[in-house]
Write an enzyme that holds these catalytic residues in place. Structure first.
Site, PDB file in Angstrom:
ATOM      1  N   ARG A 256      -3.151 -23.247 -22.203  1.00  0.00           N
ATOM      2  CA  ARG A 256      -3.756 -23.395 -20.863  1.00  0.00           C
ATOM      3  C   ARG A 256      -3.180 -22.314 -19.982  1.00  0.00           C
ATOM      4  O   ARG A 256      -1.967 -22.061 -19.993  1.00  0.00           O
ATOM      5  CB  ARG A 256      -3.459 -24.761 -20.266  1.00  0.00           C
TER       6      ARG A 256
ATOM      7  N   LYS B 158       9.896 -13.080 -18.194  1.00  0.00           N
ATOM      8  CA  LYS B 158      10.459 -11.715 -18.290  1.00  0.00           C
ATOM      9  C   LYS B 158       9.352 -10.681 -18.382  1.00  0.00           C
ATOM     10  O   LYS B 158       9.612  -9.504 -18.591  1.00  0.00           O
ATOM     11  CB  LYS B 158      11.346 -11.614 -19.528  1.00  0.00           C
TER      12      LYS B 158
ATOM     13  N   HIS C 203     -13.134 -25.592 -20.238  1.00  0.00           N
ATOM     14  CA  HIS C 203     -12.132 -26.583 -20.681  1.00  0.00           C
ATOM     15  C   HIS C 203     -12.783 -27.366 -21.830  1.00  0.00           C
ATOM     16  O   HIS C 203     -13.164 -28.531 -21.687  1.00  0.00           O
ATOM     17  CB  HIS C 203     -11.761 -27.493 -19.512  1.00  0.00           C
TER      18      HIS C 203
ATOM     19  N   ARG D 153      -2.677 -34.952 -19.084  1.00  0.00           N
ATOM     20  CA  ARG D 153      -3.527 -35.431 -20.177  1.00  0.00           C
ATOM     21  C   ARG D 153      -3.684 -34.436 -21.318  1.00  0.00           C
ATOM     22  O   ARG D 153      -3.512 -34.783 -22.490  1.00  0.00           O
ATOM     23  CB  ARG D 153      -4.951 -35.745 -19.673  1.00  0.00           C
ATOM     24  N   THR D 154      -4.076 -33.225 -20.993  1.00  0.00           N
ATOM     25  CA  THR D 154      -4.493 -32.312 -22.053  1.00  0.00           C
ATOM     26  C   THR D 154      -3.326 -31.987 -22.977  1.00  0.00           C
ATOM     27  O   THR D 154      -3.453 -32.016 -24.204  1.00  0.00           O
ATOM     28  CB  THR D 154      -5.088 -31.025 -21.442  1.00  0.00           C
TER      29      THR D 154
HETATM   30  N1   CP Z   1      -8.318 -33.473 -17.551  1.00  0.00           N
HETATM   31  C1   CP Z   1      -7.251 -32.649 -17.515  1.00  0.00           C
HETATM   32  O1   CP Z   1      -7.365 -31.465 -17.846  1.00  0.00           O
HETATM   33  O2   CP Z   1      -6.095 -33.222 -17.081  1.00  0.00           O
HETATM   34  P1   CP Z   1      -4.684 -32.499 -17.041  1.00  0.00           P
HETATM   35  O3   CP Z   1      -4.793 -31.368 -16.026  1.00  0.00           O
HETATM   36  O4   CP Z   1      -3.706 -33.554 -16.666  1.00  0.00           O
HETATM   37  O5   CP Z   1      -4.435 -31.912 -18.410  1.00  0.00           O
END
Ligand code: CP
Length: 320
Positions: free
Chosen positions: A101, A80, A129, A51-52
């Protein structure tokens, strides 16, 4: 230059303005179709995501911008031994904005310090998040027509769930919020979150059984047990199915309670609940695109005027 590492990087009134823009995007998507023409988004994902990453990329593509990046650190020079700081310095030469991320807490802060472009934290370990939280707030605001005066139940892995920590921090700024935490003892909410609530005088209660409290909730925020943050598989297997939300349990909930989940779902919500009109987790995914579009515009200093013309602000001033 503005970045987003936690939802608290934006004031409540700034977030309200972002949600207003997101609502306008939902109503008038064509108006925003070229808002980011010529702009580039880099997505640096050192941890899996569906999703993100795709929602952030969709947000940029919906506005006529382009995207680059990696979804597997092993396919980049990270394999590396390149540091986050050097990676973001490099990416700053290519892109206008970066979304990162990383499995380690604080990674987004390291990126921000080295970056010459706005950084969006898309999840740093078990810490924060923020774009999920903006998505959650936008969803709650759209469904309940308010962000205040409600009882929010958070259920599942409250220890490792970074979306939980971000959401509590963000909702704590609105009046009349009461939290109900539902988790096994091993996955209780961390002490630093409890300390923050105590300091602010925000009411909360802790329970183990969901059935005992579901009837009192306005929002139920379900979460999966975060396998990737456990130290041993045995504990994960013991706890992974601790909660399974079923139609039978939903019968005890209010008619106007909504179920949210940041997804991915494993077993914690039975698929039979998906057809319940109170199941809002896939609508939540859609809101995530609108709110990320609004966030990208804000961080890039782009204002889309009523007639569709564009004004770009400089000097880190948000065009809100
Ligand atoms: N909600 C969320 O962070 O989903 P993903 O891990 O799929 O990005």
């Amino acid at each position: 230059m503005r970045h987003i590492l936690t939802p608290l990087d934006f004031s409540v009134s700034e977030l309200d303005a972002i949600f207003d823009i997101a609502a306008d995007i939902e109503a008038n998507p064509k108006k925003y179709a070229d808002a980011c023409h010529g702009k580039k988004l880099a997505t640096l994902f050192y941890e899996p995501s569906t999703r993100t990453r795709l929602s952030t990329e969709t947000a940029m593509l919906n506005m006529g911008g382009s995207v680059m990046g990696f979804s597997d650190a092993n396919s980049s020079s990270v394999s590396k031994g390149e540091s986050i700081a050097d990676t973001i310095r490099t990416v700053s030469c290519f892109a206008d904005i970066a979304a990162i991320r990383h499995p380690k807490e604080g990674a987004a802060m390291v990126a921000k310090q080295a970056s010459r472009i706005p950084v969006i934290n898309c999840g740093d370990g078990g810490h924060q998040h923020p774009t999920q939280t903006l998505t959650d707030l936008m969803t709650i605001r759209s469904l309940k027509k308010r962000l205040n005066n409600m009882t929010i139940g958070l259920c599942g892995d409250l220890k490792f769930g970074r979306t939980v920590h971000s959401l509590i921090e963000a909702m704590s700024r609105y009046p009349g919020i009461r939290f109900i935490f539902i988790s096994p003892n091993e996955l209780r909410i961390p002490d630093y979150v409890i300390d923050m609530l105590d300091e602010k005088g925000i009411p909360y209660e802790e329970y183990i059984r969901l059935d005992d409290v579901i009837g009192r909730l306005d929002i139920l925020y379900m979460t999966r047990v975060q396998r990737e943050r456990f130290f041993n598989e045995e504990d994960y297997i013991r706890l992974k199915d601790f909660y399974i939300l079923t139609r039978k349990i939903m019968r005890r909930a209010k008619n106007d309670m909504f179920v949210l989940h940041p997804l991915p779902r494993v077993n914690e919500i039975s698929v039979e609940v998906d057809s319940d009109p109170r199941a809002a987790y896939f609508r939540q995914v859609q809101y995530g695109v609108y709110v990320r579009m609004a966030l990208i515009l804000a961080l890039l200093g782009i204002k889309v005027n009523d007639d569709g013309s564009i004004t770009e602000e400089g000097g880190g001033k948000l065009p809100l």
